[in-house]
Scaffold this active site. Structure first.
Site: not given
Lengths: 357, 357
Positions: A322, A308, A301, A180, A143, A221
């Site tokens: 990504h 973000f 993370h 995805r 994906e 990514s």
């Protein structure tokens, strides 16, 4: 709104998505689309490893050689170049090439130009290290995700695909990455077996080959701030990049604890080695599930994630993306020549025979 | 390892869990178990609202009256008492009672003692406000989670259940709350309709009744540091409580933006109103999905989550728990007497007729 899974890859579900049909993401993102003739792609990471400035000319020459090979018959449709320093203090240059036709890639790999160069004993005597990590996800095994809709600028695998989707539904929730991937409709994407050292000795240098197992997961990514104005550069470099680097350093140095086989945080370069305003992470994981666990629960993370979410609305020219793939055991090739034993998949590979005993 | 879903509540799945069968949580947690005769429970939050110290004696007397009623025939099997100040500056006292038998609760509610008191016009003239929010999840509509395994100390609904599970599999990943609710095996737990004002006028005071819709979700999430030693008290009050309060204040003040109908962060008290070392949050949500989205993506909750993960290993005496339920529309009763119009479900309720127009 589009599904991230393209129409021709939809199949009757055995496993449900994490969200109901009326789920609405809070902002738009896009995925790359390809016509049905794309059934499997190849991602070939060719690396050059060296230590000391005096080796740099040889290393750059080797990188240019790889690019020259990429351009040969049946070669890569797209490539990019990067540099990073690993946690053993070695410089690493990588040229990653993408193929849309595994047959073409296979012919390329077996060609005299490529195999003659890679297999030559001269590679053992070049005074630098080499590696190649070549993985081939089928269309249902990967994906993509982009913050921008202009597919002509999609990096990585998106560059060999055919366009962009409409804004897609499956994003902005944990589990959306899995949702995805088309194969997740029917399969848990579980890892089987171990990463096996099948020839050579990492400690001794020389040539080493490692065999992957089913459903090794790879995430690329990336971040591109080359078109960003001053405000966005400041936003990116001041607020987003430091937690990103911290998270990537964590994975580089603590992979075995969380299931990450290898993590490289690389910066794009040109053919002369000049740094570009573009970086990405290349992370191999034992499984998609372990990548999910780290992403959704590790403070390093979550800090990236929160940052973000906070800045996404203000992003105009900064672009993020990504691509995440899983692979069958047989669709992976990991080879190292005179690289230090912490390189790539060598760190976590186990002796196949010892395992069997 | 146990499943959070007790054996007699397991059914053939239409929807999959988020994790594969071999998922291993990184630390142990437990859920409450009940025998099959528990088919539906009742959670009855009775509130008293007042403004000004001079009203406190009347309010405390009203709270004690509710406790007296809880102890009457067919009354609550378990209850606790709390205090909080809401964002309109009102003090609120709540007595929450739990029933294991909805029939008994129904008989209790209709008894002369209870209905005579609640329905009396005297309540309109007491100079204080009252509310009752009574919800009744079936056994397949709620889940629990505890950091400790001694079920004799389980608060809330756990106190009317029969014991603790072994350590359970479905926790420490986003989506595990849903996966612990038995009904999620076959149902998306989607909200239907709106929160409807069915009688009265919140702005005018007096008596107001609100009708819920299917799958309103309620979370009670608590913290008890009464047995903690000095180090753990410092850990809790210094590091965990401030982000928790910040997150709860966010939900109290910004509910409509995220789908939270009402959020109260309350502190336990005794019958004399003395504060105890125990708090909990009572949050009503339009849907479990919206609660999930907030929990897994909002910075204020991620900070709570990260702090929890960081300190969980060192917790000995500090105990945490939650219970999460969804309800059929008909299993909810929301009534207010002379409360300010921002109280509970009144803030977000819509005129049933206006909606239909």
């Amino acid at each position: 709104m589009d599904s991230a899974i393209d129409a021709h890859l939809v199949c009757p579900r055995k496993l449900s998505r994490r969200v109901a049909d009326d789920y609405q993401p809070p902002f738009p993102l896009w995925v790359a689309r390809a016509s049905q003739d794309l059934t499997q792609v190849v991602m070939a990471y060719f690396g050059v490893q060296y230590q000391g400035e005096e080796k740099k000319p040889a290393a750059m020459a080797a990188l240019r050689k790889i690019v020259e090979l990429f351009k040969a018959e049946n070669g890569a449709l797209h490539y990019d170049l990067t540099h990073h320093v690993d946690n053993q203090g070695y410089d690493n240059l990588i040229a990653v090439g993408y193929w849309r036709d595994p047959g073409a890639h296979c012919r390329w790999l077996r060609s005299q130009a490529v195999s003659g160069w890679w297999d030559s004993d001269e590679r053992l005597a070049d005074g630098i290290g080499y590696f190649r990590e070549i993985v081939s996800p089928r269309a249902e095994q990967f994906e993509t995700l982009y913050t921008h809709t202009d597919a002509s600028k999609y990096p990585g695998v998106g560059a060999i695909m055919d366009g962009a989707s409409g804004d897609i539904q499956e994003h902005a929730y944990w589990g959306s990455m899995r949702d995805r991937i088309p194969l997740s409709q029917t399969d848990w994407l579980q890892p089987s077996g171990t990463l096996d050292l099948i020839s050579g000795d990492p400690q001794a240098g020389g040539r080493v080959k490692i065999r992957g197992h089913d459903n090794v997961a790879l995430i690329r990514s990336g971040q591109n701030w080359s078109a960003a104005d001053e405000d966005e550069r400041t936003l990116y470099l001041g607020e987003m990049e430091p937690p990103l680097r911290q998270g990537m350093d964590f994975l580089r140095d603590n992979g075995p604890a969380v299931g990450c086989y290898s993590n490289r945080y690389v910066q794009n370069i040109d053919l002369d080695g000049n740094l570009l305003d573009e970086t990405y992470c290349i992370g191999y994981w034992r499984s998609l599930a372990l990548l999910e666990r780290w992403a959704e629960s590790h403070p390093s993370h979550l800090k990236i994630f929160v940052t973000f979410f906070r800045v996404i609305a203000g992003m105009q020219k900064l672009s993020l993306y990504h691509e995440v793939s899983v692979f069958d055991a047989g669709d992976q090739l990991y080879e190292y020549i005179n690289c230090h034993p912490q390189t790539g998949m060598m760190r976590d590979a186990v002796m196949a025979v010892a395992e069997a005993a």
